[in-house]
Design an enzyme around this catalytic site. Structure first.
Site, mmCIF file in Angstrom:
data_model
loop_
_atom_site.group_PDB
_atom_site.id
_atom_site.type_symbol
_atom_site.label_atom_id
_atom_site.label_comp_id
_atom_site.label_asym_id
_atom_site.label_seq_id
_atom_site.Cartn_x
_atom_site.Cartn_y
_atom_site.Cartn_z
ATOM 1 N N GLN A 106 42.435 -33.784 80.656
ATOM 2 C CA GLN A 106 42.220 -32.542 79.904
ATOM 3 C C GLN A 106 41.075 -31.794 80.547
ATOM 4 O O GLN A 106 40.055 -32.401 80.875
ATOM 5 C CB GLN A 106 41.737 -32.877 78.494
ATOM 6 C CG GLN A 106 42.797 -33.014 77.458
ATOM 7 C CD GLN A 106 42.143 -33.134 76.083
ATOM 8 O OE1 GLN A 106 41.196 -33.874 75.892
ATOM 9 N NE2 GLN A 106 42.643 -32.382 75.126
ATOM 10 N N ASN A 136 39.291 -24.546 87.447
ATOM 11 C CA ASN A 136 40.464 -24.195 88.269
ATOM 12 C C ASN A 136 40.638 -22.680 88.392
ATOM 13 O O ASN A 136 40.695 -21.981 87.381
ATOM 14 C CB ASN A 136 41.734 -24.793 87.660
ATOM 15 C CG ASN A 136 41.698 -26.306 87.680
ATOM 16 O OD1 ASN A 136 40.842 -26.917 87.058
ATOM 17 N ND2 ASN A 136 42.617 -26.917 88.409
ATOM 18 N N GLN A 177 49.078 -33.392 81.089
ATOM 19 C CA GLN A 177 47.661 -33.141 81.368
ATOM 20 C C GLN A 177 47.410 -31.630 81.327
ATOM 21 O O GLN A 177 48.329 -30.852 81.586
ATOM 22 C CB GLN A 177 47.249 -33.736 82.735
ATOM 23 C CG GLN A 177 47.844 -33.090 83.960
ATOM 24 C CD GLN A 177 49.202 -33.640 84.365
ATOM 25 O OE1 GLN A 177 50.008 -34.003 83.519
ATOM 26 N NE2 GLN A 177 49.473 -33.671 85.664
ATOM 27 N N ARG A 201 38.705 -39.492 94.421
ATOM 28 C CA ARG A 201 38.122 -38.178 94.152
ATOM 29 C C ARG A 201 36.595 -38.191 94.289
ATOM 30 O O ARG A 201 35.948 -37.156 94.189
ATOM 31 C CB ARG A 201 38.488 -37.698 92.730
ATOM 32 C CG ARG A 201 39.961 -37.395 92.536
ATOM 33 C CD ARG A 201 40.262 -37.010 91.094
ATOM 34 N NE ARG A 201 40.191 -35.590 90.849
ATOM 35 C CZ ARG A 201 41.240 -34.768 90.767
ATOM 36 N NH1 ARG A 201 42.465 -35.223 90.909
ATOM 37 N NH2 ARG A 201 41.076 -33.491 90.542
ATOM 38 N N TYR A 228 34.397 -35.874 96.528
ATOM 39 C CA TYR A 228 34.196 -34.511 96.034
ATOM 40 C C TYR A 228 33.339 -34.521 94.769
ATOM 41 O O TYR A 228 32.310 -33.847 94.694
ATOM 42 C CB TYR A 228 35.556 -33.875 95.764
ATOM 43 C CG TYR A 228 35.506 -32.394 95.445
ATOM 44 C CD1 TYR A 228 35.239 -31.459 96.433
ATOM 45 C CD2 TYR A 228 35.751 -31.933 94.149
ATOM 46 C CE1 TYR A 228 35.199 -30.101 96.143
ATOM 47 C CE2 TYR A 228 35.719 -30.580 93.852
ATOM 48 C CZ TYR A 228 35.450 -29.657 94.850
ATOM 49 O OH TYR A 228 35.410 -28.316 94.552
HETATM 50 N N1 UDP Z 1 49.856 -31.079 89.828
HETATM 51 C C1 UDP Z 1 51.215 -31.142 89.600
HETATM 52 N N2 UDP Z 1 52.072 -30.782 90.599
HETATM 53 C C2 UDP Z 1 51.635 -30.336 91.813
HETATM 54 C C3 UDP Z 1 50.237 -30.259 92.049
HETATM 55 C C4 UDP Z 1 49.379 -30.645 91.031
HETATM 56 O O1 UDP Z 1 51.673 -31.520 88.506
HETATM 57 O O2 UDP Z 1 52.480 -30.015 92.678
HETATM 58 C C5 UDP Z 1 48.926 -31.441 88.741
HETATM 59 C C6 UDP Z 1 47.802 -32.391 89.136
HETATM 60 O O3 UDP Z 1 48.213 -33.748 89.013
HETATM 61 C C7 UDP Z 1 46.728 -32.027 88.120
HETATM 62 C C8 UDP Z 1 46.953 -30.540 87.865
HETATM 63 O O4 UDP Z 1 48.285 -30.267 88.313
HETATM 64 O O5 UDP Z 1 46.905 -32.725 86.915
HETATM 65 C C9 UDP Z 1 45.986 -29.653 88.622
HETATM 66 O O6 UDP Z 1 45.974 -30.087 89.958
HETATM 67 P P1 UDP Z 1 45.219 -29.302 91.100
HETATM 68 O O7 UDP Z 1 45.374 -30.108 92.361
HETATM 69 O O8 UDP Z 1 45.662 -27.888 91.118
HETATM 70 O O9 UDP Z 1 43.680 -29.270 90.672
HETATM 71 P P2 UDP Z 1 42.678 -30.357 90.041
HETATM 72 O O10 UDP Z 1 42.279 -29.752 88.744
HETATM 73 O O11 UDP Z 1 43.401 -31.665 89.831
HETATM 74 O O12 UDP Z 1 41.578 -30.479 91.029
#
Ligand code: UDP
Length: 314
Positions: A275, A173, A208, A141, A144
């Site tokens: 979190q 988000n 999470q 990550r 980014y």
């Molecule tokens: N996530 C999930 N299933 C999915 C896609 C994402 O459980 O199909 C989880 C991911 O592991 C994270 C959260 O959802 O904990 C948010 O992921 P996202 O990619 O939307 O955004 P992030 O906040 O991680 O950049």
């Protein structure tokens, strides 16, 4: 007013362009390399006399005149920004340098789209702007997270060195119309899976948390930030403090789209924050802003949006 929106064909960028173009006295210049943005997102704007699209990658310099610059250019979903991590970093260092130079030359106000990712796997909860974060500099990550942290540093250095008018927002988000169904993010994944009656992919144990902001609320906060007095630089968190586990989100989606989908569990991606929830006190005080659209209401809108896309593609 000439307003430049980089990443203007992306999810948040295109919603911002649509909002800004409503003011016919303003000229909107939308720049996008179409890496993750799409012409479909701006199809309703192309015929407007005050809207212009230029296909361009901000990693390459460009000469334009502008009074305001919204710098939204960067892939934002983990699979998208990890697909070409070197380019993601270039966008957040070389790209933003090119845009800050434009702001400096034009004496324009520059608003940087930063991110809650600058807090990394936060150990302070909820996250206030004063928290410096917990970011892995060497992980998947990092292109980014560290890129966006460097981008913030560049904004403040341009301000300190050259007096450039900068403003920084940290976006938590966000979801809504314009988010690519194949984006890979959790709301687009869960809703599209449920609509197709497929299993819902929960990563890790699903405990999470994230806080989800509907895009219209976010756009309102962004525009308010641009119009703050010159001495308000930020960073300012923008997001919805309602906090949900991914299991709670999945349950809400299943209830709204009862197509027989089941939860299946997939490995948690590396460095996935446990979190996340914004402290929005600053935005409330400085922008008189707080989100109005709760997750349940926003989910209804986004379910309709993706249902329409699926029906068109059927
Ligand atoms: N996530 C999930 N299933 C999915 C896609 C994402 O459980 O199909 C989880 C991911 O592991 C994270 C959260 O959802 O904990 C948010 O992921 P996202 O990619 O939307 O955004 P992030 O906040 O991680 O950049």
């Amino acid at each position: 007013m000439r307003i430049l929106v980089t990443g203007g064909a992306g999810f948040i960028g295109s919603n911002l362009c649509a909002r800004l173009a409503k003011n016919q006295d303003d000229q909107i210049i939308c720049l996008d390399n179409l890496q993750t943005g799409s012409m479909q997102n701006i199809s309703g704007l192309l015929d407007l006399p005050n809207f212009e699209f230029i296909q361009h990658d901000i990693v390459e310099p460009i000469d334009l005149t502008a009074d305001q610059i919204y710098n939204a250019a960067c892939p934002a979903s983990p699979p998208a920004y990890q697909a070409d991590p070197v380019h993601t970093l270039k966008t957040n260092v070389i790209g933003i340098l090119n845009m800050l130079e434009l702001a400096r030359k034009n004496n324009a106000t520059f608003l940087q789209f930063s991110t809650s990712e600058v807090y990394g796997d936060a150990q302070v909860h909820p996250q206030p702007e004063e928290y410096w974060g917990n970011v892995n500099p060497d992980g998947i990550r990092s292109c980014y997270d560290e890129g966006k942290r460097a981008a913030e540093a560049l904004c403040f250095d341009y301000h300190r060195m050259y007096g450039t008018k900068v403003k920084v927002i940290r976006i938590f988000n966000t979801y809504g119309p314009g988010m690519n169904p194949q984006d890979g993010r959790v709301i687009s994944n869960f809703v599209n899976q449920a609509l197709r009656g497929e299993d819902i992919t929960v990563y890790g144990d699903g405990k999470q948390t994230r806080s989800f902001c509907y895009v219209d609320d976010l756009i309102e906060g962004i525009v308010r930030m641009m119009h703050t007095p010159e001495d308000i630089l930020g960073p300012v968190n923008l997001g919805n403090p309602g906090e949900f586990t991914m299991l709670e989100l999945a349950q809400q989606v299943l209830k709204k789209v009862p197509n027989g989908s089941k939860l299946i569990y997939r490995p948690l991606p590396k460095d996935d924050p446990k979190q996340r929830k914004p402290d929005i006190t600053k935005a409330e005080i400085l922008l008189h802003w707080k989100p109005e659209i709760a997750l349940s209401e926003g989910l209804d809108k986004v379910i309709d949006y993706y249902r329409n896309i699926q029906q068109k593609n059927a």
